[in-house]
Design a protein around this motif. Structure first.
Motif, PDB file in Angstrom:
ATOM      1  N   ARG A 199       3.541   2.045 -10.680  1.00 25.25           N
ATOM      2  CA  ARG A 199       4.046   1.083  -9.693  1.00 25.25           C
ATOM      3  C   ARG A 199       3.228   1.149  -8.407  1.00 25.25           C
ATOM      4  O   ARG A 199       2.946   0.121  -7.790  1.00 25.25           O
ATOM      5  CB  ARG A 199       5.527   1.347  -9.400  1.00 25.25           C
ATOM      6  N   TRP A 205       1.081  -1.861  -6.564  1.00 25.94           N
ATOM      7  CA  TRP A 205       1.135  -2.163  -5.132  1.00 25.94           C
ATOM      8  C   TRP A 205      -0.251  -2.091  -4.515  1.00 25.94           C
ATOM      9  O   TRP A 205      -0.607  -2.912  -3.666  1.00 25.94           O
ATOM     10  CB  TRP A 205       2.069  -1.191  -4.417  1.00 25.94           C
ATOM     11  N   THR A 220      -1.968  -5.261  -2.681  1.00 23.32           N
ATOM     12  CA  THR A 220      -2.409  -5.193  -1.285  1.00 23.32           C
ATOM     13  C   THR A 220      -3.925  -5.324  -1.182  1.00 23.32           C
ATOM     14  O   THR A 220      -4.437  -5.843  -0.183  1.00 23.32           O
ATOM     15  CB  THR A 220      -1.966  -3.875  -0.633  1.00 23.32           C
TER      16      THR A 220
END
Length: 223
Positions: free
Chosen positions: A114, A118, A122
């Motif tokens: 996870r 992310w 980003t």
């Protein structure tokens, strides 16, 4: 050297390049945030930092050389490009790869996976926003200071770029350094994964808070 060895060698070189460039960019980011945070101590403090970055102590008139900031922006852009080129081969770029990733995450709910998602998300945000920031800074380095920066951030509405960029770069950097420590660190780092992850979260929170406070501190200086 066989084709398999060549592929493995190239893949290893990409991994090292991605990790090294990522750590360099993360360290630069945190240093940059600390320097910008000088506005929290007043206009004079930031003016001193800005002039020092422009090597004012080397110029006869004390005004420094604003083009130094432009050079730094170009160098950061080049390192970022190296980082992107080294990392892009790991991203799920097509629908089939993205579908496979979603299925894997549903089957194996791993926290580090996870975090990687992310980091990838980003990273895309940074790829879109960072060139704008580097261009704004590099094309007008003489405006860096309490008044010029405040005018750019608040009167020109650049805060709409800086705010999401701050969140993206800080999350990306903290996750990236965490992953580098786990990947290249010793067995001790792996065994202390949860503690390092907590430190990562604290670092992210602190630097995001500092960045937000700095943005707000420019508001009184906007003309």
């Amino acid at each position: 050297m066989s084709l398999t060895k060549k592929i493995n060698y190239f893949g290893g070189w990409l991994d090292v390049s991605q990790s090294v460039s990522g750590v360099v960019l993360a360290l630069f980011l945190w240093t940059h945030l600390v320097l910008v945070a000088s506005i929290l101590f007043g206009a004079e403090a930031m003016t001193f930092v800005a002039k020092t970055m422009e090597l004012s102590f080397l110029s006869a008139d004390g005004h420094g050389y604003p083009w130094v900031v432009s050079v730094i922006a170009v160098v950061v852009g080049v390192i970022t490009l190296v980082h992107v080129l080294a990392a892009v081969h790991k991203l799920p770029l097509n629908l089939q790869q993205q579908r496979a990733l979603r299925q894997q995450m549903q089957v194996i709910a791993h926290s580090d996976t996870r975090l990687w998602v992310w980091q990838a998300a980003t990273g895309v945000g940074i790829l879109l926003l960072l060139p704008l920031h580097l261009w704004l800074i590099g094309s007008a380095p003489e405006t860096i200071g309490p008044v010029g920066s405040a005018d750019r951030i608040w009167n020109d509405g650049v805060w709409m770029i800086y705010l999401p960029l701050l969140l993206c770069v800080e999350l990306h950097a903290a996750i990236g350094v965490y992953r580098v420590l786990i990947k290249w660190g010793s067995g001790t780092a792996v065994n202390r994964r949860h503690r390092i992850r907590k430190i990562k979260t604290i670092v992210s929170f602190v630097f995001v808070l500092v960045g937000l406070a700095s943005l707000l501190a420019f508001l009184p200086h906007a003309t």
